[in-house]
Design an enzyme around this catalytic site. Structure first.
Site, PDB file in Angstrom:
ATOM      1  N   ASP A  20     -43.121 -13.695 -27.963  1.00  0.00           N
ATOM      2  CA  ASP A  20     -42.098 -13.806 -26.922  1.00  0.00           C
ATOM      3  C   ASP A  20     -40.710 -13.794 -27.564  1.00  0.00           C
ATOM      4  O   ASP A  20     -40.328 -14.735 -28.261  1.00  0.00           O
ATOM      5  CB  ASP A  20     -42.293 -15.119 -26.147  1.00  0.00           C
ATOM      6  N   TYR A  30     -31.857 -13.527 -28.279  1.00  0.00           N
ATOM      7  CA  TYR A  30     -32.306 -14.237 -29.484  1.00  0.00           C
ATOM      8  C   TYR A  30     -31.823 -13.522 -30.754  1.00  0.00           C
ATOM      9  O   TYR A  30     -31.842 -14.108 -31.840  1.00  0.00           O
ATOM     10  CB  TYR A  30     -33.836 -14.377 -29.550  1.00  0.00           C
ATOM     11  N   LYS A  84     -36.700  -9.838 -22.997  1.00  0.00           N
ATOM     12  CA  LYS A  84     -36.030 -10.239 -21.752  1.00  0.00           C
ATOM     13  C   LYS A  84     -34.652  -9.594 -21.639  1.00  0.00           C
ATOM     14  O   LYS A  84     -33.948  -9.444 -22.646  1.00  0.00           O
ATOM     15  CB  LYS A  84     -35.870 -11.774 -21.699  1.00  0.00           C
ATOM     16  N   HIS A 134     -34.082 -12.568 -17.674  1.00  0.00           N
ATOM     17  CA  HIS A 134     -34.045 -13.837 -18.415  1.00  0.00           C
ATOM     18  C   HIS A 134     -33.642 -15.020 -17.529  1.00  0.00           C
ATOM     19  O   HIS A 134     -34.226 -16.096 -17.619  1.00  0.00           O
ATOM     20  CB  HIS A 134     -33.087 -13.701 -19.604  1.00  0.00           C
ATOM     21  N   ASN A 176     -50.716 -25.008 -34.335  1.00  0.00           N
ATOM     22  CA  ASN A 176     -50.514 -24.734 -32.910  1.00  0.00           C
ATOM     23  C   ASN A 176     -51.553 -23.723 -32.407  1.00  0.00           C
ATOM     24  O   ASN A 176     -52.074 -23.855 -31.300  1.00  0.00           O
ATOM     25  CB  ASN A 176     -49.093 -24.228 -32.658  1.00  0.00           C
TER      26      ASN A 176
END
Ligand code: NAD
Length: 281
Positions: free
Chosen positions: A46, A51, A76, A109, A242
Site C-alpha cells: 500500500d 508518500y 492513491k 486518498h 507482523n
C-alpha cells in the site's frame, strides 16, 4: 510459505487481506523494506503519491522478480490532483514511477468535502477501470455521505474504503455501512501507530495467552473482523512478526475484549484527521 487469505471485491477481483503499508518511509528505504516484506511473504503493498516512494516500491517490485499476477499494488490519488482530467494525468504519473503495466487498486486518498471534486474524481477512476489501466477502484477516508453520493451519481460502488481503524477507534458504524453496500473495509494505522495500544494490558494478556506479540494480536483481531489490514514497520524482524500474525487465531472472548477498548463514545480514539471536515489539499 503461508500466504494471506484473499477477500473478494464487489467487482469480482480479490485482494490479499494482509498487506504492507509504506507511509513515512523514504524512497530509498522503501525499496529495501518492500523487498524484505516480499521475502517475509507479503504480496500486497500500500503506497500513495503523497508518500513520495512509488519509485522505491517500483524498484522493489523489479528486484523481487515477482510477476504482476503474484503481487497486489495499491496507490492513491492525492488531494491536489482531484478533478477529472487531473486525475487521469496523476494516475499515469504514478504508473510511470511504479513502473508497472496495470495497477491493482487505485484510491481517492481523501474525500475533501470542502473542495467538493470527489464525484468528478470518482468518474475518472471509473474511466481508468473501463480502459483497463486499473483492475479495481475504491476510496479512502470517505464518510457514509460521501460514499452514498458517489454511488447515487455514478451507479458504481467502490470496491473498498480505507479508513483509520484500530482497537481504540474501531469504526463499527462505518464498517456496517460499508458491508451493507458490498464495500470492503481497509484499516489504516491498524496498530494505532504503535505505542499505547501495543502496551495495553488487555492486549498483553491476550498476547501471553496465545504466545504471540501484541502487534500480532491486533493484526489477528483485524483479520477476524474481516478488515483488510496494512501494518507498517521498517524493522525486518517486525515485518516478519507482523506477517506471522496469520498464524494467530483469536477466540470469541479475545475479540470481545479487544472490541471493548473502543474509545469512540468518549470522543477519543481517532489519531488522524476527521474525513468529514479535513481539508488539506
Ligand atoms: P501502524 O498502525 O501500522 O503502526 C506502525 C508503527 O507501529 C511502526 O512505525 C512501529 O512504530 C510500530 N510497529 C509496527 N510493527 C510493530 C511490531 N511488530 N511491534 C511493535 N511495534 C510495531 O501505522 P501507519 O503506518 O500509520 O499505518 C499503516 C499503513 O496505513 C501506512 O503505512 C499506510 O500505508 C496506510 N495509511 C493510510 C492513510 C490514509 O489516509 N489512507 C493514513 C495513514 C496510514
Amino acid at each position: 510459505m503461508t500466504f494471506s487469505p484473499e477477500l473478494t471485491f464487489n467487482d469480482g477481483n480479490t485482494i490479499p487481506q494482509l498487506g504492507y503499508g509504506v507511509w513515512q518511509v523514504e524512497d530509498d528505504v522503501a525499496e529495501k523494506v518492500v523487498v524484505q516484506a516480499f521475502e517475509a511473504g507479503f504480496r500486497h503493498i500500500d503506497t500513495a503519491k503523497i508518500y513520495g516512494n512509488e519509485a522505491g516500491v517500483g524498484r522493489a517490485i523489479q528486484r523481487s522478480g515477482l510477476t504482476a499476477d503474484e503481487i497486489f499494488i495499491t496507490t492513491k490519488l492525492w488531494n491536489a490532483d482531484q478533478g477529472y482530467e487531473s486525475t487521469l494525468e496523476a494516475f499515469e504519473a504514478s504508473m510511470e514511477r511504479l513502473g508497472i503495466e496495470t495497477l491493482d487498486l487505485y484510491l481517492i486518498h481523501w474525500q475533501q468535502p470542502k473542495q467538493d471534486k470527489y464525484v468528478d474524481t470518482w468518474k475518472a477512476l471509473i474511466e481508468l477501470q473501463k480502459r483497463g489501466r486499473v483492475r479495481s477502484i475504491g476510496v479512502s477516508n470517505f464518510t457514509t455521505e460521501g460514499l452514498q453520493r458517489i454511488i447515487d451519481e455514478t451507479g458504481v460502488v467502490p470496491a473498498i474504503n480505507q479508513v483509520e481503524l484500530h482497537p481504540f477507534f474501531n469504526q463499527a458504524e462505518l464498517r456496517a455501512f460499508n458491508a451493507s453496500k458490498g464495500i470492503l473495509t481497509q484499516a489504516w494505522s491498524p496498530l494505532g501507530q504503535g505505542g499505547e495500544l501495543l502496551e495495553h494490558a488487555t492486549i498483553a494478556d491476550i498476547a501471553a495467552k496465545h504466545n504471540a506479540s501484541p502487534a500480532q494480536v491486533v493484526i489477528a483481531w483485524h483479520l477476524a473482523l474481516g478488515n483488510v489490514v496494512i501494518p507498517k514497520s521498517v524493522t525486518e524482524s517486525r515485518i516478519r512478526e507482523n506477517y506471522a500474525a496469520l498464524e494467530v487465531t483469536l477466540d470469541g472472548s479475545d475479540i470481545e475484549a479487544i472490541d471493548g477498548l473502543d474509545r469512540t463514545a468518549e470522543g477519543a480514539g481517532r489519531i488522524g484527521p476527521d474525513p468529514a471536515v479535513s481539508d488539506f489539499a
